[in-house]
Every structure is written in structure tokens, then in C-alpha cells.
Design a protein around this motif. Structure first.
Motif, mmCIF file in Angstrom:
data_model
loop_
_atom_site.group_PDB
_atom_site.id
_atom_site.type_symbol
_atom_site.label_atom_id
_atom_site.label_comp_id
_atom_site.label_asym_id
_atom_site.label_seq_id
_atom_site.Cartn_x
_atom_site.Cartn_y
_atom_site.Cartn_z
ATOM 1 N N LYS A 126 113.939 38.151 25.729
ATOM 2 C CA LYS A 126 112.947 39.176 26.066
ATOM 3 C C LYS A 126 112.743 40.142 24.904
ATOM 4 O O LYS A 126 111.600 40.495 24.559
ATOM 5 N N CYS A 127 113.834 40.553 24.273
ATOM 6 C CA CYS A 127 113.759 41.457 23.124
ATOM 7 C C CYS A 127 113.043 40.800 21.954
ATOM 8 O O CYS A 127 112.131 41.386 21.352
ATOM 9 N N LEU A 128 113.427 39.576 21.633
ATOM 10 C CA LEU A 128 112.851 38.882 20.474
ATOM 11 C C LEU A 128 111.378 38.536 20.691
ATOM 12 O O LEU A 128 110.574 38.628 19.761
ATOM 13 N N SER A 129 111.027 38.119 21.905
ATOM 14 C CA SER A 129 109.626 37.781 22.175
ATOM 15 C C SER A 129 108.732 39.021 22.053
ATOM 16 O O SER A 129 107.587 38.923 21.611
ATOM 17 N N LYS A 130 109.293 40.163 22.405
ATOM 18 C CA LYS A 130 108.531 41.412 22.267
ATOM 19 C C LYS A 130 108.312 41.733 20.795
ATOM 20 O O LYS A 130 107.210 42.121 20.385
ATOM 21 N N ILE A 131 109.354 41.548 19.975
ATOM 22 C CA ILE A 131 109.226 41.795 18.540
ATOM 23 C C ILE A 131 108.201 40.841 17.923
ATOM 24 O O ILE A 131 107.401 41.228 17.065
ATOM 25 N N LYS A 132 108.207 39.576 18.384
ATOM 26 C CA LYS A 132 107.288 38.571 17.860
ATOM 27 C C LYS A 132 105.901 38.659 18.497
ATOM 28 O O LYS A 132 105.000 37.905 18.122
ATOM 29 N N ASN A 133 105.756 39.564 19.467
ATOM 30 C CA ASN A 133 104.481 39.727 20.178
ATOM 31 C C ASN A 133 104.036 38.414 20.815
ATOM 32 O O ASN A 133 102.889 37.985 20.683
ATOM 33 N N MET A 134 104.998 37.789 21.513
ATOM 34 C CA MET A 134 104.753 36.504 22.163
ATOM 35 C C MET A 134 105.064 36.587 23.642
ATOM 36 O O MET A 134 105.897 37.385 24.074
ATOM 37 N N ASP A 135 104.396 35.747 24.415
ATOM 38 C CA ASP A 135 104.741 35.603 25.823
ATOM 39 C C ASP A 135 106.170 35.071 25.931
ATOM 40 O O ASP A 135 106.561 34.160 25.190
ATOM 41 N N LEU A 136 106.950 35.627 26.831
ATOM 42 C CA LEU A 136 108.354 35.248 26.964
ATOM 43 C C LEU A 136 108.520 33.761 27.258
ATOM 44 O O LEU A 136 109.404 33.099 26.686
ATOM 45 N N ASN A 137 107.687 33.214 28.124
ATOM 46 C CA ASN A 137 107.802 31.795 28.476
ATOM 47 C C ASN A 137 107.480 30.895 27.283
ATOM 48 O O ASN A 137 108.129 29.862 27.079
ATOM 49 N N VAL A 138 106.500 31.291 26.495
ATOM 50 C CA VAL A 138 106.148 30.516 25.298
ATOM 51 C C VAL A 138 107.283 30.589 24.286
ATOM 52 O O VAL A 138 107.694 29.577 23.705
ATOM 53 N N PHE A 139 107.810 31.788 24.082
ATOM 54 C CA PHE A 139 108.930 31.975 23.159
ATOM 55 C C PHE A 139 110.121 31.117 23.581
ATOM 56 O O PHE A 139 110.739 30.432 22.750
ATOM 57 N N SER A 140 110.452 31.129 24.858
ATOM 58 C CA SER A 140 111.594 30.370 25.369
ATOM 59 C C SER A 140 111.391 28.870 25.204
ATOM 60 O O SER A 140 112.326 28.139 24.849
ATOM 61 N N ALA A 141 110.170 28.417 25.443
ATOM 62 C CA ALA A 141 109.876 26.987 25.317
ATOM 63 C C ALA A 141 110.025 26.515 23.871
ATOM 64 O O ALA A 141 110.580 25.445 23.604
ATOM 65 N N ILE A 142 109.559 27.325 22.935
ATOM 66 C CA ILE A 142 109.625 26.933 21.527
ATOM 67 C C ILE A 142 111.063 26.949 21.021
ATOM 68 O O ILE A 142 111.494 26.020 20.320
ATOM 69 N N THR A 143 111.830 27.974 21.361
ATOM 70 C CA THR A 143 113.216 28.031 20.894
ATOM 71 C C THR A 143 114.063 26.934 21.531
ATOM 72 O O THR A 143 114.987 26.416 20.897
ATOM 73 N N THR A 144 113.738 26.551 22.752
ATOM 74 C CA THR A 144 114.428 25.417 23.379
ATOM 75 C C THR A 144 114.108 24.128 22.648
ATOM 76 O O THR A 144 114.988 23.308 22.355
ATOM 77 N N LYS A 145 112.849 23.957 22.297
ATOM 78 C CA LYS A 145 112.423 22.783 21.525
ATOM 79 C C LYS A 145 113.125 22.753 20.167
ATOM 80 O O LYS A 145 113.541 21.686 19.687
ATOM 81 N N ASN A 146 113.289 23.922 19.562
ATOM 82 C CA ASN A 146 113.978 24.008 18.279
ATOM 83 C C ASN A 146 115.417 23.521 18.388
ATOM 84 O O ASN A 146 115.930 22.848 17.487
ATOM 85 N N PHE A 147 116.067 23.880 19.485
ATOM 86 C CA PHE A 147 117.449 23.451 19.702
ATOM 87 C C PHE A 147 117.549 21.926 19.703
ATOM 88 O O PHE A 147 118.391 21.344 19.011
ATOM 89 N N TYR A 148 116.695 21.288 20.454
ATOM 90 C CA TYR A 148 116.736 19.828 20.538
ATOM 91 C C TYR A 148 116.345 19.180 19.203
ATOM 92 O O TYR A 148 116.892 18.144 18.826
ATOM 93 N N LYS A 149 115.432 19.807 18.505
ATOM 94 C CA LYS A 149 115.018 19.274 17.202
ATOM 95 C C LYS A 149 116.174 19.287 16.217
ATOM 96 O O LYS A 149 116.400 18.311 15.488
ATOM 97 N N LEU A 150 116.935 20.374 16.193
ATOM 98 C CA LEU A 150 118.048 20.501 15.245
ATOM 99 C C LEU A 150 119.227 19.610 15.625
ATOM 100 O O LEU A 150 119.787 18.899 14.773
ATOM 101 N N PHE A 151 119.603 19.619 16.892
ATOM 102 C CA PHE A 151 120.861 18.987 17.287
ATOM 103 C C PHE A 151 120.727 17.554 17.788
ATOM 104 O O PHE A 151 121.734 16.839 17.882
ATOM 105 N N PHE A 152 119.512 17.098 18.099
ATOM 106 C CA PHE A 152 119.377 15.770 18.668
ATOM 107 C C PHE A 152 118.402 14.856 17.920
ATOM 108 O O PHE A 152 118.481 13.645 18.047
ATOM 109 N N LYS A 153 117.486 15.421 17.162
ATOM 110 C CA LYS A 153 116.541 14.592 16.412
ATOM 111 C C LYS A 153 116.961 14.599 14.958
ATOM 112 O O LYS A 153 116.540 15.446 14.172
ATOM 113 N N ARG A 154 117.788 13.670 14.586
ATOM 114 C CA ARG A 154 118.350 13.642 13.238
ATOM 115 C C ARG A 154 117.579 12.708 12.335
ATOM 116 O O ARG A 154 117.916 11.538 12.165
ATOM 117 N N ASN A 155 116.513 13.216 11.758
ATOM 118 C CA ASN A 155 115.745 12.423 10.794
ATOM 119 C C ASN A 155 115.188 13.325 9.700
ATOM 120 O O ASN A 155 115.443 14.484 9.678
#
Length: 203
Positions: free
Chosen positions: A174-203
Motif C-alpha cells: 500500500k505504501c509503495l503503490s502510493k509512492i509509485k502513484n499506482m492502483d494497489l491491485n495493479v502494483f500487487s499483480a506486477i510485483t507478484t509476476k516479478n517474483f515468478y519471473k526471477l525465481f521460476f523462469k530461468r532463461n
């Protein structure tokens, strides 16, 4: 049902000792349930007596991560210049990774992003005495951002001083999405996607 619990494997810089086995590290990190190598890195804030040993262990963690094609989780406390130097020398951009609980300057974060690493923010970003992180959060592209608890420490406002827990990620997001001026749900979806990209998509 497949377990949702995954692990990282490493020797924290504060626990480096001549009795620790780096050979055992690679053996354990090769387990399929281990998705990252670390927490590793350098900590000169709590311990300056074993700097050379910390550097030796850090380098071996990077080499292990490259050998196993797994990302790094890097601890950096009062040691940013040496961390950057070793990451560059060991070609850590090959395995990639994340600098966790980031508290450094925009200048440091730029050099880390240039190595294709992710930046993870903790409850520290909600503290009144961490205003310098606001500009860092604004600077880091959302596609390279993660959030974390660093539990049981660093509970975000309004839970500061209590034992941290995963539920408090909401307050960090909530704090970070406010700083980034982003909708909380959009922010959460992107950071979740980032997690899977880093830790599970190894290419």
C-alpha cells in the motif's frame, strides 16, 4: 496438491566461519525445492572482523548460483561498494538475483539495476526516518521491484515494534503503490509476476 513452500539456501554473512562447508552449500542448493542461493552478501555494520571471510563466501555463493542456474538473494549492509565490486567481478548478471531489504541511495540502485538485478523493499519504506527511500522507490522500474517482510523483523507502520508476519505485506504494498502513484491491485499483480519471473523462469 503440490506444496507451495519453497526454499533458499545459503550462509548469511554474519554466520560465515571456517567451520562452514562451502561444498555442502552446493549440494544442498541443488535440491529442486531450493529456488535461490542465499541469503549471502556482506555485512560490515554488525561485523568487520571477518571481512575477508565474508568476501570469500560471497564469491562462492555467486559461483554456486551460476553453476546451478539459480538467482541470488543478496544482503548488503554498510558494504555497498564491495558488494557491487564482487557482483561485477564474479559476473553475477549471469544468474541474476535480488538485493533484499534495500536501503541504499539512488546512485547505488542504478548500478544494481544495470546488472539486471531486482530490488526488494521491506517495511523500512514505511518508516518516517526513511524518507530517502521515497526517491529510490520512484526511480526503480516497477518491473524490477519486489516486496518482502524480512520477518520477524522490520514490521511496517502501524505494526512497527511487533513481530513481523506475511499479512503485513499489504501495508508495504500500500505504501509503495502510493509512492509509485499506482492502483494497489495493479502494483500487487506486477510485483507478484516479478517474483515468478526471477525465481521460476530461468532463461
Amino acid at each position: 496438491m503440490r506444496s507451495k513452500v519453497w526454499y533458499s539456501c545459503g550462509i548469511h554473512p554474519l554466520y560465515c566461519s571456517n567451520n562452514s562447508s562451502l561444498l555442502e552449500l552446493e549440494k544442498l542448493a541443488n535440491n529442486r525445492k531450493v529456488i535461490a542461493v542465499g541469503e549471502t552478501g556482506l555485512d560490515y555494520y554488525h561485523n568487520k572482523k571477518n571481512i575477508n571471510l565474508q568476501k570469500k563466501f560471497f564469491r562462492q555463493h555467486i559461483r554456486t548460483a551460476i553453476n546451478l542456474n539459480k538467482p541470488l538473494i543478496v544482503h548488503m549492509r554498510s558494504s555497498s561498494l564491495d558488494v557491487l565490486k564482487i557482483l561485477k567481478e564474479e559476473k553475477a548478471y549471469i544468474c541474476k538475483g535480488v538485493i533484499h531489504s534495500f536501503t541504499e541511495s539512488k546512485l547505488i540502485v542504478k548500478k544494481i539495476l544495470d546488472m539486471n538485478f531486482f530490488i526488494s523493499f521491506s517495511g523500512i519504506t514505511t518508516f518516517k526516518n526513511a524518507q530517502h527511500l521515497v526517491e529510490v522507490v520512484k526511480y526503480v522500474p516497477i518491473e524490477r521491484m519486489l516486496i518482502e517482510t524480512d520477518s520477524p523483523y522490520l514490521s511496517p507502520v502501524p505494526y512497527r515494534g511487533r513481530e513481523n508476519q506475511p499479512a503485513y505485506l499489504y501495508n508495504i504494498a500500500k505504501c509503495l503503490s502510493k509512492i509509485k502513484n499506482m492502483d494497489l491491485n495493479v502494483f500487487s499483480a506486477i510485483t507478484t509476476k516479478n517474483f515468478y519471473k526471477l525465481f521460476f523462469k530461468r532463461n
